[in-house]
Scaffold this motif. Structure first.
Motif, PDB file in Angstrom:
ATOM      1  N   GLN A  78       0.842  -1.213  -0.019  1.00  0.00           N
ATOM      2  CA  GLN A  78       0.158  -0.082  -0.045  1.00  0.00           C
ATOM      3  C   GLN A  78       0.950   1.144  -0.049  1.00  0.00           C
ATOM      4  OE1 GLN A  78      -1.740   1.302   3.616  1.00  0.00           O
ATOM      5  NE2 GLN A  78      -3.893   1.392   2.638  1.00  0.00           N
ATOM      6  N   LYS A  79       2.063   1.215   0.889  1.00  0.00           N
ATOM      7  CA  LYS A  79       2.876   2.353   0.869  1.00  0.00           C
ATOM      8  C   LYS A  79       3.598   2.443  -0.284  1.00  0.00           C
ATOM      9  CE  LYS A  79       6.281   4.475   3.825  1.00  0.00           C
ATOM     10  NZ  LYS A  79       7.097   4.259   5.093  1.00  0.00           N
ATOM     11  N   ASP A  80       4.137   1.412  -0.734  1.00  0.00           N
ATOM     12  CA  ASP A  80       5.050   1.701  -1.852  1.00  0.00           C
ATOM     13  C   ASP A  80       4.325   1.933  -3.256  1.00  0.00           C
ATOM     14  OD1 ASP A  80       7.097   0.770  -0.352  1.00  0.00           O
ATOM     15  OD2 ASP A  80       7.063  -1.327  -1.203  1.00  0.00           O
ATOM     16  N   GLU A  82       1.847   4.218  -3.226  1.00  0.00           N
ATOM     17  CA  GLU A  82       1.145   5.232  -2.992  1.00  0.00           C
ATOM     18  C   GLU A  82      -0.435   5.098  -2.915  1.00  0.00           C
ATOM     19  OE1 GLU A  82       3.220   8.190  -5.375  1.00  0.00           O
ATOM     20  OE2 GLU A  82       4.671   8.146  -3.956  1.00  0.00           O
ATOM     21  N   LEU A  83      -1.213   4.006  -2.669  1.00  0.00           N
ATOM     22  CA  LEU A  83      -2.533   3.646  -2.633  1.00  0.00           C
ATOM     23  C   LEU A  83      -3.381   4.839  -1.810  1.00  0.00           C
ATOM     24  CD1 LEU A  83      -2.510  -0.045  -3.250  1.00  0.00           C
ATOM     25  CD2 LEU A  83      -2.189   1.752  -4.916  1.00  0.00           C
ATOM     26  N   ASP A  84      -4.470   5.292  -2.281  1.00  0.00           N
ATOM     27  CA  ASP A  84      -5.406   5.989  -1.611  1.00  0.00           C
ATOM     28  C   ASP A  84      -6.344   4.940  -1.320  1.00  0.00           C
ATOM     29  OD1 ASP A  84      -6.714   5.606  -3.933  1.00  0.00           O
ATOM     30  OD2 ASP A  84      -6.995   7.643  -4.400  1.00  0.00           O
ATOM     31  N   THR A  88      -6.358   1.124  -2.267  1.00  0.00           N
ATOM     32  CA  THR A  88      -6.459   0.052  -1.477  1.00  0.00           C
ATOM     33  C   THR A  88      -7.769  -0.955  -1.626  1.00  0.00           C
ATOM     34  OG1 THR A  88      -5.272   1.358   0.183  1.00  0.00           O
ATOM     35  CG2 THR A  88      -6.162  -0.713   0.900  1.00  0.00           C
ATOM     36  N   ARG A 111       0.393  -0.710  -9.817  1.00  0.00           N
ATOM     37  CA  ARG A 111      -0.944  -0.319  -9.690  1.00  0.00           C
ATOM     38  C   ARG A 111      -1.749  -0.551 -10.829  1.00  0.00           C
ATOM     39  NH1 ARG A 111      -1.357   5.247  -7.073  1.00  0.00           N
ATOM     40  NH2 ARG A 111      -3.549   5.011  -7.295  1.00  0.00           N
ATOM     41  N   LYS A 271      -0.048  15.394 -10.348  1.00  0.00           N
ATOM     42  CA  LYS A 271       0.774  14.242  -9.966  1.00  0.00           C
ATOM     43  C   LYS A 271       2.059  14.300 -10.796  1.00  0.00           C
ATOM     44  CE  LYS A 271       0.761   9.450  -8.915  1.00  0.00           C
ATOM     45  NZ  LYS A 271      -0.246   8.325  -8.393  1.00  0.00           N
ATOM     46  N   ASN A 296      -7.428  13.964  -2.258  1.00  0.00           N
ATOM     47  CA  ASN A 296      -6.047  13.331  -2.839  1.00  0.00           C
ATOM     48  C   ASN A 296      -4.907  14.128  -2.588  1.00  0.00           C
ATOM     49  OD1 ASN A 296      -7.056  10.697  -4.704  1.00  0.00           O
ATOM     50  ND2 ASN A 296      -8.458  12.342  -4.940  1.00  0.00           N
TER      51      ASN A 296
END
Length: 553
Positions: A78-80, A82-84, A88, A111, A271, A296
Motif C-alpha cells: 500500500q505504501k510503496d 502510494e495507494l489511496d 487499496t 497499480r 501528479k 487526494n
C-alpha cells in the motif's frame, strides 16, 4: 464530452463534501429517521484471510500472519504504490479475485494491474477487511490518526457501492433528455412572434440562449455522465498516458484545465509535477472536484473555479499548458471548442502547449441493411402497430451509434484537420471537399459515417502528417486514439447520416466507383450548441448530384 440532461426533479442539488453530513457525534432531534443504515461499530468483527479461509479477530493479526506465512506485506505494498482509499479497495479485491482463480502469489508490482474499476466491487460479500482499511497503516505505537476514523471508511465504502449500483441506461436517458430540451428551446426561438423593438427581440433571444446554456451546464452536474466518460478507458487512458509519459513537459508548469468536470485531468497534471493547475467548470460538479482535489492531497496545487472561462478572471496572467476534453458527438457538437480557443487566445503563453494538439474529422460510405431496419423499418410495425408517422424526419436526424466495421464499404477521407494551436472559431463553420472509393459491390448506399481522431503531440510547432492514423503514431511511441469503428468503442461512438432513398429501386454500387462531394458543418444559431451537417455528392462524376442536410442535436 457529451450532453446528458437529468430530470428536472433532480436539478440544482449538488452533493457536497462528506464532512458536511457525516458528523456522527451530533444528535438527531427528529428521532431515528434517516439513520437506519448506520450500524454500531463491531470491534469483534471477524476478518477473512487474503490467501486462505482463515478467520482473524482484527486487521493486525491478519497482517502479521500474512507476512509470516505467505511473505506478503500488505501495508508495505500500500505504501510503496502510494495507494489511496480506492486504490487499496481495488488492491484487496484484486488479490482476492486472483486467489479465487488459484493464483497463490498475485502480481502486485504495479497499480496498473488492478486499476480497473471492476475491482471496486467486493469479491467477498460484507468483506470486513474493506471496512477496516485504516488499520492497515497504523502508527508505530498502534494508535490510529484522528483523521482516519473507521466511520469515514465505512461511509466511503458505502459511496463506492452506491456508485457501482447505478444503471448504465441512465446515460442514454440523460442524452435523450438534453436532445429534447435543445429541440424545444431552439423551436421556441424560431417561433418567437415579432417583438416591438430590436432591443426587446435581442433580449428575448439572449434569454433563450442563456436557458439552453443553463440546461447544458446543469447536465454536467450529475454523476452518470462523468462515470461514463471516466470509464471510457480509450479517452481517459490517452490523457493519463500523455501526461505521465511526458512529465518533463508538465514539471514546474502552470496548467489550465477548461471544463475540468471531476478534476481527473487536473490531478493527472498535478501528479506529473505541475506547479499550479487552475481547474475551471461552469457546472456544480466543480464542488465535487474541490472535494476530490483535497481528498487526494492536491489542495496546494489545484485551484478550482466555477464559471464560464470567458467570464471569470484567472489568478494568473498566462498559463504554460491548456488541457481540455472538449470533444462532442461528431467532434464539434456542444461548441465547447469555442471556449477552449478563447482560453488559448487569452491565456496561453507564447510557445505554450495545447493538450490534445490535433484532431481530424473523417467521412466514409456506409451500407448496413440491418441498421436501416432497426432505425427506419422498425416504425412500420411496433408491437403490431403502424407508427409510420415517426418516419417523417428519420432521414434528417443524425444518429449516434456504434457501427460494425463491415458497414464501412469504402475508404475514409479526412475532410477537416484541426491544429489546436492555430484553429479559429470561424473555421468551425465550413464546407470541405472529399473523395471516396467503393471497396466492394453493395446493393445500395445507406448513408455516411463520421468519426474523429485525436492526437497528442509534444510541441506547439509539430505538424500532423496529412491523413495520419492513430495506430501509426502509436507505433512511433506517440499518444493518439480514434472514435471510429476500427478501434475500441468510445462513448462518442460514430455519427451516422442515413440517406433518404430515391425511387422504389435502390441503386447498386460497384467496387472501384468513386464518390466526390462536399461536407459542411454549420451551427444552427450563432450561439447554439447544435449542428446542421450538409453533404453534397455525385458518383463517378455523374452530372446529377444529390444533397441532404442532417441535424445533430
Amino acid at each position: 464530452m457529451t450532453v446528458p440532461v437529468p430530470s428536472s426533479a433532480s436539478l440544482d442539488v449538488p452533493r457536497h463534501a462528506a464532512s458536511d453530513t457525516s458528523d456522527t457525534s451530533s444528535t438527531n432531534d427528529g428521532g431515528d429517521d434517516g439513520w437506519e443504515d448506520v450500524e454500531p461499530e463491531d470491534e469483534s468483527q471477524s476478518i477473512i484471510g487474503l490467501f486462505s479461509d482463515d478467520i482473524y479477530p482484527d486487521v493486525r493479526s491478519l497482517l502479521k500472519d500474512t507476512k509470516e506465512r505467505y511473505s506478503f506485506d500488505l501495508a508495505k505494498v500500500q505504501k510503496d504504490l502510494e495507494l489511496d482509499f480506492f486504490g487499496t479497495v481495488k488492491l484487496i479485491n484484486y488479490i482476492r479475485s486472483e486467489v479465487k482463480k488459484g493464483v497463490q502469489k498475485p502480481d502486485v508490482s504495479s497499480r496498473s494491474l488492478f486499476d480497473d474499476d471492476v475491482y471496486l466491487k467486493p469479491v467477498i460479500e460484507d468483506d470486513a477487511l474493506l471496512y477496516n482499511l485504516d488499520d492497515i497503516a497504523l502508527d508505530d505505537d498502534g494508535l490510529q490518526s484522528e483523521n482516519h476514523r473507521k466511520t469515514d471508511t465505512e461511509a466511503q465504502l458505502r459511496e463506492v457501492q452506491e456508485e457501482l449500483c447505478r444503471l448504465q441506461e441512465q446515460f442514454s436517458n440523460y442524452r435523450l433528455a438534453v436532445q429534447q430540451s435543445l429541440n424545444v428551446q431552439l423551436s421556441n426561438d424560431d417561433d418567437d412572434p415579432p417583438q416591438p423593438t430590436n432591443v426587446d427581440r435581442n433580449d428575448a433571444r439572449r434569454s433563450i440562449t442563456e436557458e439552453v446554456d443553463s440546461d447544458y451546464f446543469k447536465s454536467y452536474s450529475y454523476n452518470a455522465i462523468h462515470e461514463s466518460m471516466l470509464k471510457d478507458t480509450v479517452r481517459t487512458d490517452a490523457y493519463r498516458d500523455f501526461i505521465y509519459d511526458h512529465k518533463g513537459l508538465f514539471k514546474g508548469k502552470t496548467v489550465l484545465d477548461v471544463g475540468c468536470g471531476t478534476g481527473i485531468l487536473s490531478m493527472f497534471c498535478a501528479k506529473a509535477g505541475a506547479k499550479k493547475v487552475i481547474a475551471v467548470d461552469n457546472s456544480s460538479i466543480i464542488e465535487k472536484a474541490r472535494v476530490n482535489v483535497f481528498a487526494n492531497g492536491f489542495g496546494d496545487v489545484i485551484t478550482c473555479i466555477r464559471g464560464k472561462i470567458e467570464e471569470i478572471k484567472l489568478p494568473v496572467p498566462q498559463v504554460d499548458i491548456i488541457v481540455s476534453e472538449w470533444m462532442g458527438y461528431g467532434l464539434l457538437f456542444e461548441a465547447m471548442l469555442d471556449s477552449v480557443i478563447w482560453a488559448r487566445d487569452r491565456y496561453l503563453a507564447p510557445g505554450g502547449l495545447m493538450v490534445p494538439s490535433h484532431a481530424t474529422l473523417r467521412i466514409a460510405p456506409f451500407a448496413d441493411p440491418d441498421f436501416v431496419d432497426s432505425h427506419v423499418s422498425f416504425w412500420r410495425n411496433v408491437y403490431g402497430f403502424d407508427m409510420s408517422s415517426m418516419l417523417e424526419s428519420v432521414h434528417n436526424e443524425a444518429i449516434i451509434a456504434g457501427t460494425k466495421t463491415s458497414s464501412v464499404v469504402g475508404d475514409s477521407a479526412v475532410f477537416l484537420q484541426l491544429p489546436l494551436h492555430t484553429i479559429t472559431v470561424e473555421e468551425l463553420n465550413f464546407l470541405k471537399t472529399f473523395e471516396l472509393t467503393i471497396a466492394h459491390d453493395v446493393p445500395r448506399l445507406d448513408g455516411w459515417l463520421i468519426w474523429f481522431d485525436i492526437f497528442f503531440l509534444t510541441s506547439p510547432t509539430a505538424k500532423l502528417k496529412n491523413g495520419a492514423l492513430p495506430w501509426e503514431l502509436r507505433k512511433e511511441g506517440l499518444v493518439a486514439f480514434t472514435t471510429g469503428p476500427f478501434g475500441p468503442e468510445t462513448h462518442w461512438q460514430q455519427c451516422v447520416l442515413l440517406i433518404q432513398p430515391e425511387g422504389e429501386k435502390p441503386v447498386p454500387l460497384q467496387k472501384g466507383q468513386v464518390i466526390r462531394g462536399q461536407i459542411g458543418y454549420q451551427k444552427k444559431k450563432k450561439d447554439a450548441r447544435a449542428l446542421d451537417i450538409e453533404v453534397r455528392w455525385s458518383i463517378d462524376d455523374c452530372s446529377s448530384s444529390r444533397h441532404q442536410t442532417w441535424s445533430l442535436q
